[in-house]
Structures are given as C-alpha cells and as structure tokens.
Design an enzyme around this catalytic site. Structure first.
Site, short mmCIF file in Angstrom:
data_model
loop_
_atom_site.label_atom_id
_atom_site.label_comp_id
_atom_site.label_asym_id
_atom_site.label_seq_id
_atom_site.Cartn_x
_atom_site.Cartn_y
_atom_site.Cartn_z
N GLY A 1 0.85 -1.19 0.00
CA GLY A 1 0.00 0.00 0.00
C GLY A 1 0.88 1.23 0.00
O GLY A 1 2.03 1.19 -0.44
N ARG A 2 0.32 2.32 0.53
CA ARG A 2 1.06 3.59 0.50
C ARG A 2 2.37 3.50 1.26
O ARG A 2 3.41 3.99 0.79
CB ARG A 2 0.18 4.69 1.09
CG ARG A 2 -0.97 5.08 0.18
CD ARG A 2 -2.03 5.84 0.93
NE ARG A 2 -2.90 4.91 1.65
CZ ARG A 2 -4.22 4.99 1.72
NH1 ARG A 2 -4.85 5.97 1.12
NH2 ARG A 2 -4.93 4.11 2.38
N ILE A 3 2.35 2.87 2.44
CA ILE A 3 3.59 2.82 3.24
C ILE A 3 4.61 1.90 2.59
O ILE A 3 5.80 2.22 2.50
CB ILE A 3 3.27 2.37 4.69
CG1 ILE A 3 2.33 3.40 5.35
CG2 ILE A 3 4.56 2.24 5.51
CD1 ILE A 3 1.75 2.96 6.69
N ARG B 1 -2.04 -8.33 -1.98
CA ARG B 1 -3.28 -9.02 -2.39
C ARG B 1 -3.51 -8.83 -3.88
O ARG B 1 -3.84 -9.74 -4.61
CB ARG B 1 -4.47 -8.46 -1.63
CG ARG B 1 -4.93 -9.33 -0.50
CD ARG B 1 -6.04 -8.67 0.25
NE ARG B 1 -5.77 -7.25 0.41
CZ ARG B 1 -6.55 -6.41 1.06
NH1 ARG B 1 -7.65 -6.83 1.61
NH2 ARG B 1 -6.24 -5.12 1.16
N ILE C 1 6.29 -3.50 11.05
CA ILE C 1 5.79 -2.20 11.52
C ILE C 1 4.28 -2.12 11.33
O ILE C 1 3.71 -1.03 11.39
CB ILE C 1 6.48 -1.01 10.79
CG1 ILE C 1 6.29 -1.12 9.27
CG2 ILE C 1 7.93 -0.92 11.16
CD1 ILE C 1 6.65 0.15 8.53
N ALA C 2 3.64 -3.27 11.13
CA ALA C 2 2.19 -3.25 10.83
C ALA C 2 1.38 -3.62 12.07
O ALA C 2 0.94 -2.73 12.81
CB ALA C 2 1.90 -4.16 9.66
N ARG C 3 1.18 -4.91 12.31
CA ARG C 3 0.48 -5.36 13.50
C ARG C 3 1.13 -6.65 13.98
O ARG C 3 1.52 -7.51 13.17
CB ARG C 3 -1.01 -5.62 13.20
CG ARG C 3 -1.86 -4.38 13.02
CD ARG C 3 -2.02 -3.56 14.30
NE ARG C 3 -2.87 -2.40 14.14
CZ ARG C 3 -2.43 -1.16 13.85
NH1 ARG C 3 -1.15 -0.93 13.69
NH2 ARG C 3 -3.29 -0.16 13.75
N GLU D 1 0.50 -6.55 22.67
CA GLU D 1 1.07 -5.30 23.18
C GLU D 1 0.10 -4.59 24.13
O GLU D 1 -1.11 -4.67 23.91
CB GLU D 1 1.52 -4.38 22.04
CG GLU D 1 0.41 -3.91 21.12
CD GLU D 1 0.96 -3.09 19.95
OE1 GLU D 1 1.84 -3.59 19.23
OE2 GLU D 1 0.49 -1.96 19.76
N HIS E 1 5.72 0.45 19.35
CA HIS E 1 4.69 0.89 18.39
C HIS E 1 4.78 2.40 18.13
O HIS E 1 3.83 3.14 18.39
CB HIS E 1 3.30 0.51 18.92
CG HIS E 1 2.26 0.41 17.82
ND1 HIS E 1 1.22 -0.48 17.83
CD2 HIS E 1 2.11 1.12 16.67
CE1 HIS E 1 0.47 -0.31 16.75
NE2 HIS E 1 1.00 0.66 16.03
N ILE E 2 5.91 2.81 17.59
CA ILE E 2 6.16 4.25 17.39
C ILE E 2 6.39 4.61 15.93
O ILE E 2 6.88 5.71 15.63
CB ILE E 2 7.36 4.74 18.24
CG1 ILE E 2 8.63 3.92 17.93
CG2 ILE E 2 7.04 4.72 19.72
CD1 ILE E 2 9.91 4.54 18.48
C1 DGY Z 1 -1.69 3.08 12.69
O1 DGY Z 1 -1.93 4.20 12.26
O2 DGY Z 1 -2.36 2.11 12.38
C2 DGY Z 1 -0.55 2.93 13.62
O3 DGY Z 1 -0.27 1.63 13.92
C3 DGY Z 1 -0.77 3.72 14.88
O4 DGY Z 1 -0.11 4.87 14.72
#
Ligand code: DGY
Length: 346
Positions: A158-160, A180, A239-241, A270, A288-289
């Site tokens: 996606g965008r990130i 996907r 860096i997602a979930r 978390e 989670h920063i």
């Molecule tokens: C999000 O935007 O989903 C991040 O995990 C929280 O900043």
C-alpha cells in the site's frame, strides 16, 4: 427550545489544542490521563454519546455498542482499524473512519530506520558498549548484513510499502513485493519493484518488511512454515500489527540461528511483549512508534477530528467524512431509521 448539544467521547488524552475543535460543535468528554479500559468500561462510555474519537487501544465491537443507541460515528486515530469490528458497526449504521496518508512518509522512514538498526545491530552493539564490554576494537565483532545491493522484500504494498520501496532505491536495493493485488505497471516502475508470489518473497528476500493490514486472513502469515522458507541470514521487520507473526515460532527461529535478526515495532499482545523475544539479543524492540513524529501524530489527530465533525454532519465537510471506511453504514442507518444528523445529510 434549542436542541441539547450532542456528546462525543475522546477515549485518550490527545492534543488539547486540536481536540478542542470538537467543542465548537459538541460537549466533549475526555480522560485526564492515559487509560486502559475494560470492555465494560468502553460500553459504559459509549452508552450516551453520539460520536467517539478512538485509538487502537480501544476495541469496539458488537458487545461494546449494544447499549449505544445514540452512537453514529467512530473516528479512529490511526490508519489501521483492526480494533474496530467494522461489520458490527456497519450493521448498526455507525460510521467508521481512519487516518491514512498523513502518516505514510513518517512510517516509511521508521520502517527503514528499524531495518537499518536490525541489520546493522545498532541497538545490540550500543547495549554491549554501555555494559562496558568493549575492551578492544576487533575486526569481527558485531558484524551485520548490508542493505545496499541486497534484496528487500515488502509484504503489503500500500502507501507505506511504496514509500519504503522509494527509499530502497536510494540504497540500490532490489525490491520484491507481494500484495493481495498486483500494482499497476506504472506504479511498479515508479517503485522499481517486482511482483512475486509469497513463497518467492520469503525465499529470496535478504530483508523482509511487513506492512500489510492485519485481518483474520493475515493472522500469523509469518508462521513456522514461512520462517523456514526464509534465508538464515535474513532480517525480518514488522511495523504493521503484531498478529501477523507467530511470535513464539519467530523466537525459536532466531534462537536457533534459522533467521539472523528481527526488528519489531508491534506485538500480538502489546503492550506485553513475548518473553521469549525479550530474552534474545538479536531482536530490536520498539513500542509501536512507527508513526510517532510529533508533526505526524498531530496530523493524525487533526484528521480524525475532521472526520468526526464531518461524520456527525457538522463543519465544512458536513456529510462527507474524508476517510469513511464503511460506506454501507450510511444505507444501514437509513434502513434502521437512525441516520439522524450524520453523513446522511448529503
Ligand atoms: C496506525 O496508524 O495504524 C498505527 O499503527 C498507529 O499509529
């Protein structure tokens, strides 16, 4: 007689100057300190409000909204919204919004920073130095893996993910991705990224970055079998979930040298972190920063406030919340006769 002002609940202390914009239209309730709520406390807080500004800490589903007869909109501060049960909200005619775009570049920056820290053992070597263990420079201590010239795998484009791919071209990396759906050719060219299936991504990546949304389908997408396909020299960054990874399987792979290192900003339970991961030296752990620059966190709150005001039918975008997730909620609201003053105004 004037109608009573509607009420919104802001679940956590955010930026007062930004959240204050809600008070132009609504009575606002907000805690004075960071809170950890039980489901019952959330249900109580929702009982008498028209709208909510929520963070990823607040899980809101069928049980929490059962007594929330007036609730029309939930604005999530975050691009991810797996804390919300969208199907239940939609059925109840409750609009849900998120905050995409404003955090893309900051989060991509952080993904790259975490990748570098992990591959080049930055936090591990700093800890070692602070412990007074650096007694003499030695040629072979703290050797890491190169980024430049290596193959970066991006799972979730996606965008990130695309932001990370752009950064990777400055490091002369080969970029593979899996998503996907495949991106249009011109986007692939702009990202200098090649689409591959998941197996090839696992097998060929020197560094694998997870940037895909968490859902029942992506739960533990990186499990023991997936880890076994990766190179033993590879690094894995999330860096997602947290729920994307089977953390115990990851800890076992790292401990056994079947994977070189991991950089984790998110965790399945978390703020609790799997003890087996905490015990390892070859894991970089952050709380989670990824979206946590001051400017970006302010922009996220501001966008969520805009969304909530618009979703409750006020302000310049009344009726058109910029980041509506569940358009079907509008139809449901009409059917069940609780559209009230929501985006239905359009
Ligand atoms: C999000 O935007 O989903 C991040 O995990 C929280 O900043």
């Amino acid at each position: 007689m004037a109608e009573p002002r509607r009420r919104v609940w802001v679940s956590q202390p955010l930026f007062d100057d930004i959240v204050g914009r809600l008070a132009v239209h609504f009575d606002v309730g907000t805690p004075s300190r960071v809170m950890e709520y039980t489901p019952v406390q959330i249900a109580d807080a929702l009982r008498d409000v028209d709208g909510v500004l929520a963070t990823l800490n607040e899980r809101i589903g069928a049980e929490e909204i059962a007594g929330a007869a007036k609730l029309r909109a939930i604005a999530n501060v975050g691009v991810g919204y797996n804390n919300l049960d969208i199907d239940s909200l939609t059925q109840a005619g409750i609009l849900a919004t998120n905050t995409p775009d404003v955090l893309t570049e900051t989060t991509a920056d952080f993904g790259f920073a975490l990748l570098m820290a992990t591959a080049r053992r930055i936090t591990e070597s700093e800890r070692w130095l602070r412990e007074g263990r650096w007694t003499q420079w030695s040629f072979d201590s703290m050797l890491g893996a190169d980024l430049h010239g290596s193959t970066l795998g991006i799972l979730g484009m996606g965008r990130i993910g695309q932001g990370i791919a752009h950064r990777a071209s400055g490091f002369n990396m080969r970029v593979l991705y899996h998503n996907r759906s495949r991106l249009p050719t011109d986007t692939e060219h702009a990202c200098r990224a090649e689409y591959v299936d998941l197996d090839r991504l696992l097998v060929q990546s020197d560094h694998l970055l997870l940037v895909l949304p968490y859902s029942p389908q992506s739960h533990h997408i990186i499990d023991a079998a997936a880890l076994a396909k990766m190179k033993p020299t590879a690094t894995l960054v999330n860096i997602a979930r947290g729920g994307l990874i089977d953390e115990l399987a990851l800890a076992q792979a790292l401990a056994a040298g079947r994977l070189a290192a991991a950089g984790l900003d998110v965790f399945e339970g978390e703020p609790a972190v799997c003890p087996e991961l905490l015990a390892l030296r070859n894991v970089v752990l952050t709380p989670h920063i990824a979206s946590g620059s001051l400017a970006t966190r302010r922009a996220m709150v501001s966008l969520a406030v805009d969304n909530l005001i618009a979703a409750l039918g006020e302000g310049p975008a009344a009726g058109n919340p910029p980041n509506l997730i569940n358009g079907d909620a509008l139809r449901a609201a009409v059917l069940i006769g609780n559209a009230g003053k929501t985006a239905i105004k359009r």
